[in-house]
Design an enzyme around this catalytic site. Structure first.
Site, mmCIF file in Angstrom:
data_model
loop_
_atom_site.group_PDB
_atom_site.id
_atom_site.type_symbol
_atom_site.label_atom_id
_atom_site.label_comp_id
_atom_site.label_asym_id
_atom_site.label_seq_id
_atom_site.Cartn_x
_atom_site.Cartn_y
_atom_site.Cartn_z
ATOM 1 N N SER A 9 0.992 -0.707 0.196
ATOM 2 C CA SER A 9 -0.170 -0.001 -0.393
ATOM 3 C C SER A 9 0.864 1.157 -0.057
ATOM 4 O O SER A 9 1.869 1.380 1.093
ATOM 5 C CB SER A 9 -0.918 0.124 1.447
ATOM 6 O OG SER A 9 -1.487 1.373 1.896
ATOM 7 N N HIS A 34 -1.375 -1.694 -4.119
ATOM 8 C CA HIS A 34 -2.799 -0.704 -3.091
ATOM 9 C C HIS A 34 -2.678 0.424 -3.285
ATOM 10 O O HIS A 34 -1.636 1.264 -2.268
ATOM 11 C CB HIS A 34 -2.556 -1.851 -2.007
ATOM 12 C CG HIS A 34 -4.523 -1.568 -1.637
ATOM 13 N ND1 HIS A 34 -5.342 -2.044 -1.823
ATOM 14 C CD2 HIS A 34 -4.591 -0.091 -0.565
ATOM 15 C CE1 HIS A 34 -6.578 -1.529 -0.933
ATOM 16 N NE2 HIS A 34 -6.035 -1.150 0.067
ATOM 17 N N ASP A 36 -4.601 3.894 -1.895
ATOM 18 C CA ASP A 36 -5.439 4.020 -0.711
ATOM 19 C C ASP A 36 -6.656 6.492 -1.131
ATOM 20 O O ASP A 36 -5.597 6.696 -0.979
ATOM 21 C CB ASP A 36 -5.564 4.168 0.344
ATOM 22 C CG ASP A 36 -4.817 2.884 1.453
ATOM 23 O OD1 ASP A 36 -5.737 1.901 1.166
ATOM 24 O OD2 ASP A 36 -4.380 2.502 1.541
ATOM 25 N N MET A 38 -8.601 8.610 -0.770
ATOM 26 C CA MET A 38 -9.674 9.036 0.767
ATOM 27 C C MET A 38 -10.211 10.200 0.793
ATOM 28 O O MET A 38 -9.255 11.188 0.041
ATOM 29 C CB MET A 38 -8.874 8.758 2.376
ATOM 30 C CG MET A 38 -8.096 6.974 2.424
ATOM 31 S SD MET A 38 -7.610 7.476 4.258
ATOM 32 C CE MET A 38 -6.771 5.972 3.926
ATOM 33 N N HIS A 67 -8.650 1.750 -3.638
ATOM 34 C CA HIS A 67 -9.592 0.884 -2.848
ATOM 35 C C HIS A 67 -10.086 2.471 -1.938
ATOM 36 O O HIS A 67 -9.652 3.391 -2.341
ATOM 37 C CB HIS A 67 -8.787 0.817 -1.308
ATOM 38 C CG HIS A 67 -9.430 0.273 -0.402
ATOM 39 N ND1 HIS A 67 -8.875 0.565 1.401
ATOM 40 C CD2 HIS A 67 -11.124 0.532 0.173
ATOM 41 C CE1 HIS A 67 -9.501 0.263 1.802
ATOM 42 N NE2 HIS A 67 -10.979 0.664 1.684
ATOM 43 N N MET A 69 -11.884 5.017 -0.046
ATOM 44 C CA MET A 69 -12.524 5.338 0.865
ATOM 45 C C MET A 69 -13.793 6.715 0.887
ATOM 46 O O MET A 69 -12.903 7.808 1.102
ATOM 47 C CB MET A 69 -11.653 5.426 2.306
ATOM 48 C CG MET A 69 -11.846 3.866 2.541
ATOM 49 S SD MET A 69 -9.725 3.467 3.151
ATOM 50 C CE MET A 69 -8.687 3.614 2.200
ATOM 51 N N MET A 138 -11.776 -5.535 5.667
ATOM 52 C CA MET A 138 -10.875 -3.852 6.768
ATOM 53 C C MET A 138 -11.037 -4.802 7.585
ATOM 54 O O MET A 138 -11.680 -5.307 8.908
ATOM 55 C CB MET A 138 -11.674 -3.016 6.565
ATOM 56 C CG MET A 138 -11.578 -1.981 5.257
ATOM 57 S SD MET A 138 -10.107 -1.757 4.738
ATOM 58 C CE MET A 138 -9.346 -0.803 5.782
ATOM 59 N N PHE A 144 -6.676 5.196 8.444
ATOM 60 C CA PHE A 144 -5.048 5.455 8.765
ATOM 61 C C PHE A 144 -3.987 4.757 8.437
ATOM 62 O O PHE A 144 -4.988 2.793 9.031
ATOM 63 C CB PHE A 144 -5.073 6.263 10.424
ATOM 64 C CG PHE A 144 -5.941 7.335 9.808
ATOM 65 C CD1 PHE A 144 -4.698 8.277 9.159
ATOM 66 C CD2 PHE A 144 -6.843 7.632 10.321
ATOM 67 C CE1 PHE A 144 -5.584 9.634 9.565
ATOM 68 C CE2 PHE A 144 -7.811 9.047 11.079
ATOM 69 C CZ PHE A 144 -6.991 9.879 9.657
ATOM 70 N N GLY A 146 -0.638 2.427 9.677
ATOM 71 C CA GLY A 146 -0.188 1.888 11.059
ATOM 72 C C GLY A 146 -0.995 1.903 12.141
ATOM 73 O O GLY A 146 -0.601 1.228 13.462
ATOM 74 N N ASP A 176 -6.509 -5.525 4.754
ATOM 75 C CA ASP A 176 -6.091 -4.426 4.883
ATOM 76 C C ASP A 176 -6.325 -4.123 5.827
ATOM 77 O O ASP A 176 -7.722 -3.879 6.491
ATOM 78 C CB ASP A 176 -6.998 -3.464 3.666
ATOM 79 C CG ASP A 176 -6.261 -2.620 3.791
ATOM 80 O OD1 ASP A 176 -4.819 -2.645 4.047
ATOM 81 O OD2 ASP A 176 -6.864 -1.541 2.370
ATOM 82 N N GLY A 177 -5.127 -4.115 6.715
ATOM 83 C CA GLY A 177 -5.075 -3.006 7.805
ATOM 84 C C GLY A 177 -4.346 -4.053 8.411
ATOM 85 O O GLY A 177 -4.664 -4.667 9.112
ATOM 86 N N GLY A 198 0.715 -1.835 4.325
ATOM 87 C CA GLY A 198 2.028 -0.149 3.896
ATOM 88 C C GLY A 198 3.488 -0.272 4.558
ATOM 89 O O GLY A 198 3.615 -0.453 4.329
ATOM 90 N N SER A 199 2.416 -0.042 6.023
ATOM 91 C CA SER A 199 4.055 0.324 6.792
ATOM 92 C C SER A 199 4.642 -0.902 6.936
ATOM 93 O O SER A 199 5.737 -0.866 6.826
ATOM 94 C CB SER A 199 3.644 1.053 8.244
ATOM 95 O OG SER A 199 1.950 0.286 9.140
HETATM 96 C C1 DX5 Z 1 -6.190 1.932 5.846
HETATM 97 C C2 DX5 Z 1 -6.342 1.328 4.332
HETATM 98 C C3 DX5 Z 1 -4.861 0.397 4.161
HETATM 99 C C4 DX5 Z 1 -3.460 1.004 5.036
HETATM 100 C C5 DX5 Z 1 -2.928 -0.154 5.387
HETATM 101 O O1 DX5 Z 1 -8.038 3.267 5.834
HETATM 102 O O2 DX5 Z 1 -7.085 1.104 3.631
HETATM 103 O O3 DX5 Z 1 -4.547 0.221 3.099
HETATM 104 O O4 DX5 Z 1 -2.885 1.600 3.317
HETATM 105 O O5 DX5 Z 1 -2.012 0.533 6.323
HETATM 106 P P1 DX5 Z 1 -0.984 -0.919 7.196
HETATM 107 O O6 DX5 Z 1 -0.418 -2.482 6.265
HETATM 108 O O7 DX5 Z 1 0.599 0.523 7.728
HETATM 109 O O8 DX5 Z 1 -2.058 -0.728 8.144
HETATM 110 ZN ZN ZN Z 2 -6.542 0.356 1.386
#
Ligand code: DX5
Ligand code: ZN
Length: 228
Positions: A9, A34, A36, A38, A67, A69, A138, A144, A146, A176-177, A198-199
């Site tokens: 991500s 991926h 995101d 938002m 994705h 949001m 999710m 967010f 992390g 995801d998450g 992501g992180s």
């Molecule tokens: C959060 C996002 C995720 C995010 C995940 O709303 O949809 O895709 O990047 O980040 P990590 O892997 O750090 O939880």
């Molecule tokens: Zn996502």
């Protein structure tokens, strides 16, 4: 279907050099990127939109997994399909007519993804999911990166896996998450096909090695579901 495997991500990447950051995970086992989106309304955070997605698509051969949001995906999601996004995911909590939306996404050439937040049950949406290609579960509240993984959502993954394995649904299962080297094992065992991280990827010193390590954890946990 969105390719199986690890989907980095870019939410956790350096936005000033997105092209380089995507290139950094090419060849490491990343099967999709991926992205995101938002809007600051459906979720409190604001990230990027169609022009950046279009530029990213032009900058990489990897398929994009968007994705969304956002509020009113019925109006905005098809635009992402039209610029070449491989899989466009909308939130069931935001879509007014998710069945019509799935048809429109597919007609525009994309795979259709439906996402459910951690507290959204799966069962009321099973019929809707007949029109979709991907289910994005999710495992944190969207908005967010992390955050910590919510293990209770794996019950929904297991239920969805059963529906797919028994032929009731044809879906790729994505999570995801909070996915990292520890949590990815339980997610794999529950039946996830595609793991957004992501992180755990872009927060690592070497994102490519992080992707490969996550992929190896999945393959070790569920060897029968992956080729040699
Ligand atoms: C959060 C996002 C995720 C995010 C995940 O709303 O949809 O895709 O990047 O980040 P990590 O892997 O750090 O939880
Ligand atoms: Zn996502």
């Amino acid at each position: 279907m969105t390719p199986n495997g690890v989907a980095p991500s870019i939410l956790a990447a350096d936005f000033a050099r997105l092209g380089d950051q995507v290139a950094a995970v090419l060849g490491a086992g990343a099967t999709t990127i991926h992205v995101d989106v938002m809007d600051g309304h459906f979720v409190p955070n604001l990230t990027l939109g169609l022009p950046v997605v279009e530029a990213l698509h032009a900058a990489t051969d990897l398929p994009l997994d968007c994705h969304l949001m956002i509020h009113d995906p019925d109006r905005w999601a098809v635009g992402y399909a039209e610029v070449g996004v491989h899989n466009v995911t909308v939130h069931v909590e935001a879509a007014a007519d998710p069945v019509a939306l799935a048809k429109n996404l597919r007609a525009a050439g994309a795979l259709a993804g439906l996402s459910i937040k951690p507290d959204t049950p799966l069962e009321p949406h099973v019929e809707t999911l007949r029109h979709y290609d991907t289910l994005l579960v999710m495992s944190v509240e969207p908005g967010f990166g992390g955050q910590s993984f919510i293990p209770a959502v794996l019950d929904k993954v297991r239920a969805a896996r059963r529906l797919v394995d028994t032929g009731h649904l044809q879906l790729l299962l994505e999570i995801d998450g909070g996915i990292n080297a520890d949590t990815i094992v339980a997610a794999a065992e529950a039946g996830v096909d595609c793991f957004v991280a992501g992180s755990a990827v872009y927060g690592a010193d070497d994102p490519a090695r992080a992707v490969a390590a996550l992929r190896d954890r999945v393959r070790a946990a569920t060897p029968n579901r992956w080729g040699p």
